[in-house]
Design an enzyme around this catalytic site. Sequence first.
Site, mmCIF file in Angstrom:
data_model
loop_
_atom_site.group_PDB
_atom_site.id
_atom_site.type_symbol
_atom_site.label_atom_id
_atom_site.label_comp_id
_atom_site.label_asym_id
_atom_site.label_seq_id
_atom_site.Cartn_x
_atom_site.Cartn_y
_atom_site.Cartn_z
ATOM 1 N N ASN A 106 40.666 26.068 -18.534
ATOM 2 C CA ASN A 106 39.847 25.209 -19.481
ATOM 3 C C ASN A 106 38.670 25.259 -20.602
ATOM 4 O OD1 ASN A 106 38.504 25.666 -17.547
ATOM 5 N ND2 ASN A 106 37.896 23.201 -17.315
ATOM 6 N N TYR A 107 38.471 27.120 -19.883
ATOM 7 C CA TYR A 107 37.160 27.584 -19.815
ATOM 8 C C TYR A 107 37.090 28.798 -20.599
ATOM 9 C CZ TYR A 107 32.179 28.781 -19.838
ATOM 10 O OH TYR A 107 30.764 29.901 -19.910
ATOM 11 N N ARG A 115 58.222 33.793 -19.001
ATOM 12 C CA ARG A 115 57.860 34.530 -18.060
ATOM 13 C C ARG A 115 59.264 35.770 -17.633
ATOM 14 N NH1 ARG A 115 60.665 29.912 -13.933
ATOM 15 N NH2 ARG A 115 62.610 30.433 -13.804
ATOM 16 N N LEU A 118 1.239 -1.042 -0.148
ATOM 17 C CA LEU A 118 -0.102 -0.550 -0.041
ATOM 18 C C LEU A 118 0.927 1.220 -0.004
ATOM 19 C CD1 LEU A 118 -2.835 -0.912 2.556
ATOM 20 C CD2 LEU A 118 -2.386 -2.095 0.281
ATOM 21 N N ALA A 119 0.330 1.899 -1.420
ATOM 22 C CA ALA A 119 2.012 3.693 -1.280
ATOM 23 C C ALA A 119 1.061 4.623 -2.427
ATOM 24 C CB ALA A 119 2.852 2.767 -2.083
ATOM 25 N N GLN A 142 -5.673 3.580 -7.139
ATOM 26 C CA GLN A 142 -6.366 3.607 -5.944
ATOM 27 C C GLN A 142 -6.524 5.069 -6.466
ATOM 28 O OE1 GLN A 142 -5.018 4.559 -1.504
ATOM 29 N NE2 GLN A 142 -7.449 3.490 -1.261
ATOM 30 N N ASN A 193 5.292 7.776 9.621
ATOM 31 C CA ASN A 193 4.123 8.780 9.466
ATOM 32 C C ASN A 193 4.720 10.014 9.114
ATOM 33 O OD1 ASN A 193 2.544 6.875 9.468
ATOM 34 N ND2 ASN A 193 2.536 6.676 11.030
ATOM 35 N N ARG A 208 1.314 14.003 6.963
ATOM 36 C CA ARG A 208 2.211 14.420 8.553
ATOM 37 C C ARG A 208 3.849 14.426 7.761
ATOM 38 N NH1 ARG A 208 -0.760 9.126 11.172
ATOM 39 N NH2 ARG A 208 -0.959 8.279 8.972
#
Length: 474
Positions: A392-393, A446, A14-15, A82, A235, A21
């Site tokens: 990377n972006y 550099r 039953l579900a 149901q 519950n 609650r």
Amino acid sequence: MTTQAGSSLTAIVLAAGQGTRMKSTKPKVLHPLCGRPMVDYAIEAALAAGCGDVVVVVGYGRDELAAHLTKAFGDRVRTAVQQAQRGTGDAVRSALPTLDPSAERVLVLCGDTPLLDPAELVRLAGSIEGGAPLAMLTAMTEDPTGYGRVLRDAEGKILAVREHRDATEEERRVREVNTGVYVARASFLRESVAGLLPNNAQGELYLTDIVAVAAKAGGVASVQAESASALVGVNERAQLAAAEDILYGRIADRIRRAGATVRATARIDATVVVEPDAVIEHYVVLRGKTRVGANARIDVGSVLTDVEVAPSALVKPYSIASDSTIGENAQIGPFSHLRPESRIEAEAHIGNFVETKKTVVRRGAKANHLAYLGDGDIGEGANIGAGTIFCNYDGFKKHRTEIGAGAFIGSDTQIIAPVRIGVGAYVATGTTITRDVPDDALAIARLKQENKEGYASKLKARLKASVTKKPSGG
Ligand code: UD1
Ligand code: CA
């Protein structure tokens, strides 16, 4: 375990209820416990008890629930709808027409009782072999508030179940409660459920009313649950937390029995595999499809989600990883972050404050301190210095960085992808790489350093004068 007792057993789970609650928009039975939706545990228990046909009654949030069930159980489970939630009796009524006409015994379970023991279900199923039309699983509890009470006569025969709301003061003192688990003869279930009436405090069709019917028609068999935890019917969220604590304890014990060390405060999801002689330290959280190999050690506070950890790997404290693999004898952490699709091969080292994403770190390569390694492939034995960044972006697209085997990347290097650094190449500290570096080349980019002799004191004097002369203006 599949220990089918006697004739064929069908399960109705039953579900369909919302679970008001819980104060949630999510259907109650989809709330996770130890990484799996609550309903999965009742279904697994029914399957383990030997049920060949499992019907889950769905209603509130049924599309979401049905989609989950298909994904988790495929064709081992089916659903019945149901339409309106008119009570547990009505829920069973919705499932009955879908049962195979040859079904003999029906196990009824609630989707909100995740702690059931399959062996107890088998015992319950066996208890109607004597001829009773119905058997129920009961439990003794110190605090029966909210549960249906089991009413017995002077000889101890079960007469009825009275819901808390409908019970008298005297009935409420009864400490034996209904766990919501029954095994019924299919013919009896069909007849008794057809006759249910909504004459109770909630105006619902109570499945519990079939107990009084069975009491008059051959009697009610019962099995008392060994541990009261079986009745932790969830519950509300406090009960969810209590049930989850019990389940985490069971999972840890199962892993310990199989030969691994699990400290008391570790939290290992039901879906995780831990091999013998692995050590799972305090406050570790292991989730999803994580697998920890033999002799691997996951140290304090690490959180792994869907991570494959090979045998003898070492994950040092406070490392975070998801959807990644860690090879044999590799070392991660402390404080490493492996984002999805990181593949750290055997013997490789990823140290503190190193973040990887969609990157392969091949055998024996090392990035020991402070680096961002995204969308890359780092060759065997390469060494990545502190402060290395894979740029990377570009704001629009992601680009790849490839580093050859045995390459040495000096500290504080920015590598602007897409780019390839050759096998055995050497990148000098502080370099910004913008072009490919051939195998065995030295790359250095550099500014040349200039030293001006005696200039420091002159510079300081000039700077000091500039502060003392000028009045500080506001
Ligand atoms: C139920 C029992 C109670 C028992 C307790 C054990 C009844 C009337 N009461 O109470 O005796 O002590 O379980 O945990 O059966 N459901 C439906 N459709 C509905 C109503 C409920 O499918 O119309 C499902 C719910 O989703 C839930 C299960 O049935 O999984 C139990 O319903 P719930 O409302 O939680 O019953 P309790 O009040 O706990
Ligand atoms: Ca309940």
